[in-house]
Design an enzyme around this catalytic site. Sequence first.
Site, short mmCIF file in Angstrom:
data_model
loop_
_atom_site.label_atom_id
_atom_site.label_comp_id
_atom_site.label_asym_id
_atom_site.label_seq_id
_atom_site.Cartn_x
_atom_site.Cartn_y
_atom_site.Cartn_z
CG ASP A 202 -30.31 23.77 16.08
OD1 ASP A 202 -30.13 23.44 17.26
OD2 ASP A 202 -30.02 23.04 15.11
CD GLU A 253 -26.54 25.24 19.32
OE1 GLU A 253 -26.13 24.36 20.08
OE2 GLU A 253 -27.13 24.97 18.26
C1 GLC Z 1 -28.07 21.91 18.27
C2 GLC Z 1 -29.05 21.35 19.26
C3 GLC Z 1 -28.79 19.87 19.38
C4 GLC Z 1 -29.02 19.24 18.03
C5 GLC Z 1 -28.16 19.90 16.96
C6 GLC Z 1 -28.63 19.55 15.59
O1 GLC Z 1 -26.75 21.84 18.70
O2 GLC Z 1 -28.95 22.02 20.46
O3 GLC Z 1 -29.61 19.27 20.34
O4 GLC Z 1 -28.71 17.88 18.08
O5 GLC Z 1 -28.23 21.30 17.03
O6 GLC Z 1 -29.83 20.19 15.30
#
Ligand code: GLC
Length: 515
Positions: A202, A253
Amino acid sequence: MAIPWWRRGAIYQIYPRSFSDSNGDGVGDLRGIVERLDYLVDLGIAGMWLSPFFRSPMADFGYDIEDYCAVDPIFGTLDDFDLLIQEAHARGIRLLVDFVPNHTSDRHEWFVASRSSRQSPKRDWYVWRDGRGSSGPPNNWRSSFATPGPAWTRDAATGQWYLHSFLPEQPDLNWENPAVEAAMHEVLRFWCDRGVDGFRLDVVQKIAKDPLLRDAQPGKPATWEDWQPTIHERLRRLRAVVDDYPDRVLVGEVYILDLPRVMTYVNTGDQLHMAHNFVFVHLPWSATAFRKAIDDFEELATESAWPAWFLANHDHSRVATRFGEPQARTVLLMLYALRGTPFVYQGEELGLPDAEIPSDRVIDVDGRDPERSPVPWRPPSRAGAGAGFTSGEPWLPITSRAEELNVESQASDAGSTLCLSRRLAALRESEAALQGGSQRTLDAGDDLLAWLRVGDGQRLLAVANFSAADRQLRLAPDLPGAAEVLLSTDPHRPAGQVSLQELVLTPSEGLLARL
Ligand code: GLC
């Protein structure tokens, strides 16, 4: 060399709250996923990635973690997780879990200790600073969510401010502290020891921030995260942890809209295996724009880099809503036929649109309820209002299109998007050129994106029509005149031989042919 498992087929994203509810409380759970494993087998996926199911107060629906090594009771127990992984593996499906390294919940025991006093041994596990001036936060950093505004909250107990890149309930960990990094490595080991096949990381670019916490430059909010070279050292150490186990994979991500920068996370072979390319998600529906995004990746990629194509997840409006329903079918074809791993968000295989959420049912802090609406498994006329997702009251409204777009109805309709998804997965499985072949985009005429996949003596041609009107294919004369259609997103297109000189793509059609 054998192709690694994560390059062979799709990785399917499950948002556990909305996938399948086994106990009637209206919220999906781990047992619900176990009950649906045969559906995933039929979908032909290589692996699944589960959004967080860890113990959490749910301020951000699980992305605020109170205990990294416990299952939240709403989703079940660790025994349920062990059962899930065992049953998934027995069916040849790998399992990735979400690793949230940047922040915890404010209820995590580390933060509870950290905020209790300036002398707490855990104080330096989070980012605490004195304010600037009489009442201002330490710098101008903003939360990634619109509502909180500043990325800092002043804590009355000690009079200092703590950093939170998202909600105040999600304090950022201090990765400058080696004890934090070591504790997070332990979390990875805990899940690897339980048998998980990898992690989705994440907002991983945020684990290295400007150590001097300087003000962001106006208009460039990302200048303070993704600090060089700290980020790369930290990623290498995360990679070393999972490389102690065979066949594990790290997908980041990396929410940066600057592709050359994202490529530095995947180009060296010793950091991430893949990074989600957010440039792709933000593209307009244009053949030229998509071709450029694909070519840019290939031009910047080293031998080690492998694309992770995706156009939807739990944070973005669904493809059918953004681009249209026929277009959503063509997007599936693109994901499966491009060089790279397709990432398919639950419901995209059904062509689901965003659900309509009445204002009194809005529950997410950042407007993401429509794409998180539960999966309709059966027609409501037969299964009741829960559409086979739950026997109770679903936590979010189910799409008003459930009667037509549910799993059961689509499974018995050969022209459905679900059947198309299954056929794409089967082709990906049987055609070596789709799994590991080389790729070249082609000039093909207005509004057409075309590309060749070549491998193992096979040549496949993929074409996507970005126009809502017919478009004639215009390929270079060195390509063969005839081809065999393997699949079209247009249910009316007959299989068999076509002349490429005369081929007219129907509106929004995607097509895969053997040369
Ligand atoms: C990422 C996740 C999202 C979340 C954020 C904070 O972007 O995909 O859903 O709110 O991180 O953890």
